[in-house]
Motif scaffolding. Structure first.
Motif, PDB file in Angstrom:
ATOM      1  N   TYR A 227      83.740  85.395  31.834  1.00 28.49           N
ATOM      2  CA  TYR A 227      83.649  85.827  33.225  1.00 28.49           C
ATOM      3  C   TYR A 227      84.867  86.656  33.604  1.00 28.49           C
ATOM      4  CZ  TYR A 227      80.373  81.888  33.259  1.00 28.49           C
ATOM      5  OH  TYR A 227      79.340  81.034  32.969  1.00 28.49           O
ATOM      6  N   THR A 229      86.870  87.972  36.903  1.00 26.59           N
ATOM      7  CA  THR A 229      87.004  87.639  38.317  1.00 26.59           C
ATOM      8  C   THR A 229      87.928  88.637  38.991  1.00 26.59           C
ATOM      9  OG1 THR A 229      86.649  85.297  37.890  1.00 26.59           O
ATOM     10  CG2 THR A 229      87.689  85.855  39.971  1.00 26.59           C
ATOM     11  N   ILE A 237      85.031  88.009  43.529  1.00 27.42           N
ATOM     12  CA  ILE A 237      83.846  88.470  42.803  1.00 27.42           C
ATOM     13  C   ILE A 237      83.961  88.008  41.356  1.00 27.42           C
ATOM     14  CG2 ILE A 237      82.549  90.473  41.982  1.00 27.42           C
ATOM     15  CD1 ILE A 237      83.539  91.990  44.463  1.00 27.42           C
ATOM     16  N   THR A 238      82.966  87.270  40.897  1.00 25.61           N
ATOM     17  CA  THR A 238      82.914  86.827  39.506  1.00 25.61           C
ATOM     18  C   THR A 238      81.737  87.507  38.826  1.00 25.61           C
ATOM     19  OG1 THR A 238      83.812  84.669  40.112  1.00 25.61           O
ATOM     20  CG2 THR A 238      82.769  84.847  37.958  1.00 25.61           C
ATOM     21  N   GLN A 239      82.037  88.299  37.805  1.00 25.69           N
ATOM     22  CA  GLN A 239      80.961  88.954  37.056  1.00 25.69           C
ATOM     23  C   GLN A 239      80.440  87.981  36.009  1.00 25.69           C
ATOM     24  OE1 GLN A 239      80.407  92.989  36.994  1.00 25.69           O
ATOM     25  NE2 GLN A 239      80.525  93.211  34.775  1.00 25.69           N
ATOM     26  N   SER A 242      76.648  91.353  32.331  1.00 35.65           N
ATOM     27  CA  SER A 242      76.320  92.760  32.538  1.00 35.65           C
ATOM     28  C   SER A 242      75.834  93.333  31.214  1.00 35.65           C
ATOM     29  CB  SER A 242      77.532  93.543  33.048  1.00 35.65           C
ATOM     30  OG  SER A 242      77.171  94.872  33.365  1.00 35.65           O
ATOM     31  N   THR A 247      73.013  93.458  35.827  1.00 41.61           N
ATOM     32  CA  THR A 247      74.365  92.983  36.101  1.00 41.61           C
ATOM     33  C   THR A 247      74.248  91.925  37.194  1.00 41.61           C
ATOM     34  OG1 THR A 247      75.476  95.043  35.491  1.00 41.61           O
ATOM     35  CG2 THR A 247      76.633  93.609  37.034  1.00 41.61           C
ATOM     36  N   GLN A 249      76.466  89.082  39.563  1.00 41.74           N
ATOM     37  CA  GLN A 249      77.772  88.647  40.046  1.00 41.74           C
ATOM     38  C   GLN A 249      77.614  87.500  41.035  1.00 41.74           C
ATOM     39  OE1 GLN A 249      79.277  92.270  41.816  1.00 41.74           O
ATOM     40  NE2 GLN A 249      80.230  92.950  39.899  1.00 41.74           N
ATOM     41  N   LYS A 250      78.665  86.717  41.171  1.00 47.26           N
ATOM     42  CA  LYS A 250      78.766  85.715  42.229  1.00 47.26           C
ATOM     43  C   LYS A 250      79.838  86.203  43.201  1.00 47.26           C
ATOM     44  CE  LYS A 250      78.833  81.181  43.782  1.00 47.26           C
ATOM     45  NZ  LYS A 250      80.092  80.470  43.561  1.00 47.26           N
ATOM     46  N   TRP A 251      79.473  86.244  44.488  1.00 46.29           N
ATOM     47  CA  TRP A 251      80.425  86.611  45.530  1.00 46.29           C
ATOM     48  C   TRP A 251      80.732  85.385  46.374  1.00 46.29           C
ATOM     49  CZ3 TRP A 251      78.476  91.834  48.106  1.00 46.29           C
ATOM     50  CH2 TRP A 251      78.511  92.853  47.141  1.00 46.29           C
TER      51      TRP A 251
END
Length: 314
Positions: A227, A229, A237-239, A242, A247, A249-251
């Protein structure tokens, strides 16, 4: 500036469903066996309906085909599908084909690569994620001998876990888990094992063993997940993943976060908290269980409040 596109979900009854989509998200579910919320969908088997603005009442599929200026995509169909699943009982053990196999064997349907964000999990809940067979011959033998405990790999899960499930991965959600699933827009599933359950008419549910054997990855390959961040004012924002399919993400928003316009359309699902989306002189309320799309070049805008969102893009 275009408006955000808020969507009304479609609910699907499943033998393993329950009431958690209502209990956790406040959805008006149709029955006590509601297993799936198709939250952002243009798939023919369940299409989301636009709730607001100039396109109110249109399906997402209609929007995709007649208003490409909102999306700027080369895909002939809306390529993604966002679901929330309530596994109040074990799901069948299953596997999905890739694009090539599905295109040849499922009337041109997309393959199904997906990923899961664990929204809720009861203590001790677990998933099936992969298998132990080292060859197709061993896979077939263990399936024929019903050595499911030896074959299937089980992993305990908790809220906040994330799993990438590429096509060819044998998998299943276990009892007591709620996930937000981002997947290719496909409804093709090959059932491997179903705990000898009967449907509401007393019949054993269909298995798809030959197709499952055809498409299963053997030996199981696990892609490492790392991940990234990013922290900026008001947001983390955690990717999560992708790749060529999506893609995700967690916001996490705490306060007010500023965003510039994005050249890609953005799918947003609020999985916890409440707040606002502010664009120009317009303010949109955001609450748990809301799903919306930000069209191409939407912005600049702000999100404020205390919010957890899952974000996906092509």
């Amino acid at each position: 500036m275009n408006e955000p596109i808020f969507l009304a979900p479609v609910f699907q009854e499943r033998i393993w469903g329950g009431r958690k989509l209502q209990d956790l998200f406040g959805y008006d579910i149709p029955n006590e066996l509601t297993g799936e919320c198709w939250a952002v969908s243009a798939h023919p088997n369940g299409q989301s309906i636009v709730k607001n603005g100039a396109y109110q009442g249109k399906t997402l599929g209609q929007l995709w085909s007649s208003h490409q200026e909102l999306f700027h995509s080369d895909s002939p169909v809306f390529p993604l599908l966002t679901k929330i699943l309530d596994a109040s009982d074990n799901l069948s053990v299953q596997v999905h084909p890739d694009d090539e196999y599905a295109g040849k064997n499922e009337n041109g349907e997309l393959g199904k690569t997906e990923c899961w964000y664990i929204v809720d999990a009861e203590p001790g809940a677990e998933i099936i994620y992969g298998h132990e067979a080292q060859s197709k011959e061993q896979l077939v033998q263990m399936m024929n001998d019903a050595k499911w405990d030896d074959l299937l790999t089980k992993i305990k899960v908790k809220r906040g876990d994330f799993f990438y499930v590429p096509s060819g991965t044998i998998h299943a959600l276990g009892k007591g888990i709620v996930v937000l699933e981002t997947q290719q827009s496909s409804d093709t599933t090959y059932r491997v094992y179903d705990y000898d359950r009967k449907d509401k008419d007393g019949n054993g549910r269909e298995l798809h063993l030959q197709k499952a054997i055809d498409v299963s990855t053997v030996p199981q390959a696990y892609e490492p997940v790392s991940y990234e961040t990013f922290n900026q004012k008001g947001i983390t924002i955690t990717q999560l993943v992708s790749n060529e399919f999506f893609t995700v993400q967690k916001w996490n928003i705490d306060g007010t976060a500023d965003f510039t316009a994005n050249p890609k359309y953005t799918i947003c699902s609020v999985i916890d908290g409440s707040g606002q989306l502010i664009a120009g002189d317009k303010v949109y309320s955001l609450s748990k269980g809301e799903h919306f799309i930000l069209p191409v070049d939407f912005g600049p805008y702000q999100m404020s409040g205390t919010l957890e969102l899952i974000i996906s893009r092509e």
